[in-house]
Design a protein around this motif. Sequence first.
Motif, PDB file in Angstrom:
ATOM      1  N   SER A 168       0.596  -1.301  -0.115  1.00  0.00           N
ATOM      2  CA  SER A 168      -0.144  -0.114   0.360  1.00  0.00           C
ATOM      3  C   SER A 168       1.146   1.521  -0.209  1.00  0.00           C
ATOM      4  O   SER A 168       1.871   1.064   0.191  1.00  0.00           O
ATOM      5  CB  SER A 168      -0.908  -0.030   1.077  1.00  0.00           C
ATOM      6  OG  SER A 168       0.064  -0.153   2.615  1.00  0.00           O
ATOM      7  N   TYR A 169       0.233   1.936  -0.427  1.00  0.00           N
ATOM      8  CA  TYR A 169       0.789   3.503  -0.727  1.00  0.00           C
ATOM      9  C   TYR A 169      -0.029   5.095  -0.079  1.00  0.00           C
ATOM     10  O   TYR A 169      -1.331   4.803  -0.582  1.00  0.00           O
ATOM     11  CB  TYR A 169       1.604   4.036  -1.204  1.00  0.00           C
ATOM     12  CG  TYR A 169       2.083   5.584  -1.678  1.00  0.00           C
ATOM     13  CD1 TYR A 169       3.365   5.703  -0.750  1.00  0.00           C
ATOM     14  CD2 TYR A 169       1.348   6.517  -2.658  1.00  0.00           C
ATOM     15  CE1 TYR A 169       3.734   7.279  -1.054  1.00  0.00           C
ATOM     16  CE2 TYR A 169       1.819   7.758  -3.095  1.00  0.00           C
ATOM     17  CZ  TYR A 169       3.031   7.933  -2.056  1.00  0.00           C
ATOM     18  OH  TYR A 169       3.170   9.317  -1.680  1.00  0.00           O
ATOM     19  N   VAL A 210      -3.776   3.549  -2.375  1.00  0.00           N
ATOM     20  CA  VAL A 210      -3.416   2.737  -3.686  1.00  0.00           C
ATOM     21  C   VAL A 210      -2.534   1.110  -2.960  1.00  0.00           C
ATOM     22  O   VAL A 210      -2.091   1.122  -1.386  1.00  0.00           O
ATOM     23  CB  VAL A 210      -2.589   3.547  -3.959  1.00  0.00           C
ATOM     24  CG1 VAL A 210      -1.859   2.359  -5.358  1.00  0.00           C
ATOM     25  CG2 VAL A 210      -1.935   4.495  -4.590  1.00  0.00           C
ATOM     26  N   LEU A 211      -3.378   0.156  -3.481  1.00  0.00           N
ATOM     27  CA  LEU A 211      -2.743  -0.979  -2.949  1.00  0.00           C
ATOM     28  C   LEU A 211      -2.571  -1.555  -4.296  1.00  0.00           C
ATOM     29  O   LEU A 211      -3.504  -1.348  -5.631  1.00  0.00           O
ATOM     30  CB  LEU A 211      -4.369  -1.668  -2.716  1.00  0.00           C
ATOM     31  CG  LEU A 211      -5.724  -1.670  -1.204  1.00  0.00           C
ATOM     32  CD1 LEU A 211      -6.126  -2.978  -1.464  1.00  0.00           C
ATOM     33  CD2 LEU A 211      -3.894  -2.015  -0.635  1.00  0.00           C
ATOM     34  N   VAL A 212      -1.444  -2.717  -4.564  1.00  0.00           N
ATOM     35  CA  VAL A 212      -0.609  -2.849  -5.536  1.00  0.00           C
ATOM     36  C   VAL A 212      -1.351  -4.254  -4.866  1.00  0.00           C
ATOM     37  O   VAL A 212       0.223  -5.220  -3.522  1.00  0.00           O
ATOM     38  CB  VAL A 212       0.297  -2.532  -6.180  1.00  0.00           C
ATOM     39  CG1 VAL A 212       0.741  -3.445  -6.859  1.00  0.00           C
ATOM     40  CG2 VAL A 212      -0.054  -1.120  -6.220  1.00  0.00           C
ATOM     41  N   LYS A 236       4.945  -1.355  -3.255  1.00  0.00           N
ATOM     42  CA  LYS A 236       4.962   0.297  -2.720  1.00  0.00           C
ATOM     43  C   LYS A 236       5.526   0.675  -3.660  1.00  0.00           C
ATOM     44  O   LYS A 236       4.496   2.278  -3.735  1.00  0.00           O
ATOM     45  CB  LYS A 236       6.006   0.013  -1.298  1.00  0.00           C
ATOM     46  CG  LYS A 236       5.744   1.850  -0.719  1.00  0.00           C
ATOM     47  CD  LYS A 236       6.910   2.345   0.854  1.00  0.00           C
ATOM     48  CE  LYS A 236       5.692   3.203   1.234  1.00  0.00           C
ATOM     49  NZ  LYS A 236       6.816   3.541   2.547  1.00  0.00           N
ATOM     50  N   ALA A 256       2.889   1.389  -6.040  1.00  0.00           N
ATOM     51  CA  ALA A 256       1.783   2.213  -5.413  1.00  0.00           C
ATOM     52  C   ALA A 256       1.856   3.785  -5.738  1.00  0.00           C
ATOM     53  O   ALA A 256       1.225   4.286  -5.791  1.00  0.00           O
ATOM     54  CB  ALA A 256       1.804   1.455  -4.200  1.00  0.00           C
ATOM     55  N   PHE A 271      -4.759  -3.918  -9.236  1.00  0.00           N
ATOM     56  CA  PHE A 271      -4.478  -2.469  -8.339  1.00  0.00           C
ATOM     57  C   PHE A 271      -5.829  -1.947  -8.057  1.00  0.00           C
ATOM     58  O   PHE A 271      -6.942  -1.998  -8.744  1.00  0.00           O
ATOM     59  CB  PHE A 271      -3.028  -1.809  -9.235  1.00  0.00           C
ATOM     60  CG  PHE A 271      -3.478  -0.754 -10.100  1.00  0.00           C
ATOM     61  CD1 PHE A 271      -4.480  -0.078  -9.635  1.00  0.00           C
ATOM     62  CD2 PHE A 271      -3.123  -1.636 -11.487  1.00  0.00           C
ATOM     63  CE1 PHE A 271      -4.630   1.041 -11.208  1.00  0.00           C
ATOM     64  CE2 PHE A 271      -3.851  -0.803 -12.195  1.00  0.00           C
ATOM     65  CZ  PHE A 271      -4.496  -0.067 -12.723  1.00  0.00           C
ATOM     66  N   ARG A 278      -7.128   2.286  -6.844  1.00  0.00           N
ATOM     67  CA  ARG A 278      -6.675   4.003  -6.560  1.00  0.00           C
ATOM     68  C   ARG A 278      -7.780   4.562  -6.432  1.00  0.00           C
ATOM     69  O   ARG A 278      -8.641   4.921  -7.135  1.00  0.00           O
ATOM     70  CB  ARG A 278      -6.131   4.125  -7.915  1.00  0.00           C
ATOM     71  CG  ARG A 278      -5.590   6.084  -7.643  1.00  0.00           C
ATOM     72  CD  ARG A 278      -4.898   6.163  -9.245  1.00  0.00           C
ATOM     73  NE  ARG A 278      -4.277   7.790  -8.743  1.00  0.00           N
ATOM     74  CZ  ARG A 278      -4.657   8.780  -8.986  1.00  0.00           C
ATOM     75  NH1 ARG A 278      -6.349   9.116  -9.150  1.00  0.00           N
ATOM     76  NH2 ARG A 278      -3.902   9.864  -8.694  1.00  0.00           N
TER      77      ARG A 278
END
Length: 309
Positions: free
Chosen positions: A153-154, A168-170, A186, A189, A283, A285
């Motif tokens: 995440s970021y 954001v998740l990746v 990260k 992301a 992902f 966003r």
Amino acid sequence: MTISASQVKELRDKTGAGMMDCKAALKETAGDMEQAIDWLRKKGLSKAAKKSGRTAAEGLVGVATEGTKGAVVEVNSETDFVARNEGFQGIVKGIATVALTTAGDVAALAAATLPSTGKSVADSLTDAVATIGENMQLRRTACLSVENGVVASYVHNQVADGLGKIGVLVALESTADVAELAKLGKQIAMHVAAHDPTPAAVRTEEIDPALVEHERKFFSEQALESGKPAAVVEKMVEGRIRKFYEEVTLLKQNFVMNPELTVEALVAQASKDLGAPVAVKAFVRMVIGEGIEKEVSDFAAEVAAQAGL
């Protein structure tokens, strides 16, 4: 009955309600603290209902990750000021953690119990409306998971751990070292936060064929106007389609931290370095207030209207 200042303070600390409201509640309930809390809650619920119609386009995006699973939520408020309220931040953080168990279902999340209050997420937000004094809404949630690997995440414009304006998740699928995968995740992301791939596609084959055909037709009509030969027009169109893929597909985008690499090349290099295949599975966003039409208030006009001018 005499109500002491200490009783008023205790009730105010427990409910966050105004001093005069707390005093009135204690008088109405003959000093019974629990009944006074209920009295205020009923009064607050009435106020909350009136606030529910007001536009809530500010607030916070919250993220929570737990190994192979990650969740992101958007909780709206009316003003950015509330986003800096520690009570509101605590609620959003708690909701994000609960979202790890509700598989991206907003209704299920709203009905789930928030541990910090012992009430449902929906009821907890209603209580917060009464306490903080602004309309608040759980707008959306998403959850990603992988069998092996990590969900990284970021959070951009972070105001507290896991809380900010863009979340954001990746999801990375791999058997490689988890710590190294988390670093890569990260970075990707952060790239997604900076270069929004819209529509949200990881690979070109995930883009709606109808959208690609629409773009191809548009580019063709545009190129034909140049009067160039058909063979040249075809090459021009294919070049524009490649550019289109670079704009809307995550793996085709130039990596924000090293524009000489595409995200696809970055992942391929990571697979070699980590000694195991790495795949970007998905992902998400989420931007606070995205798509909400904010009300624009003409304060001067409001004053004139109230004054009958």
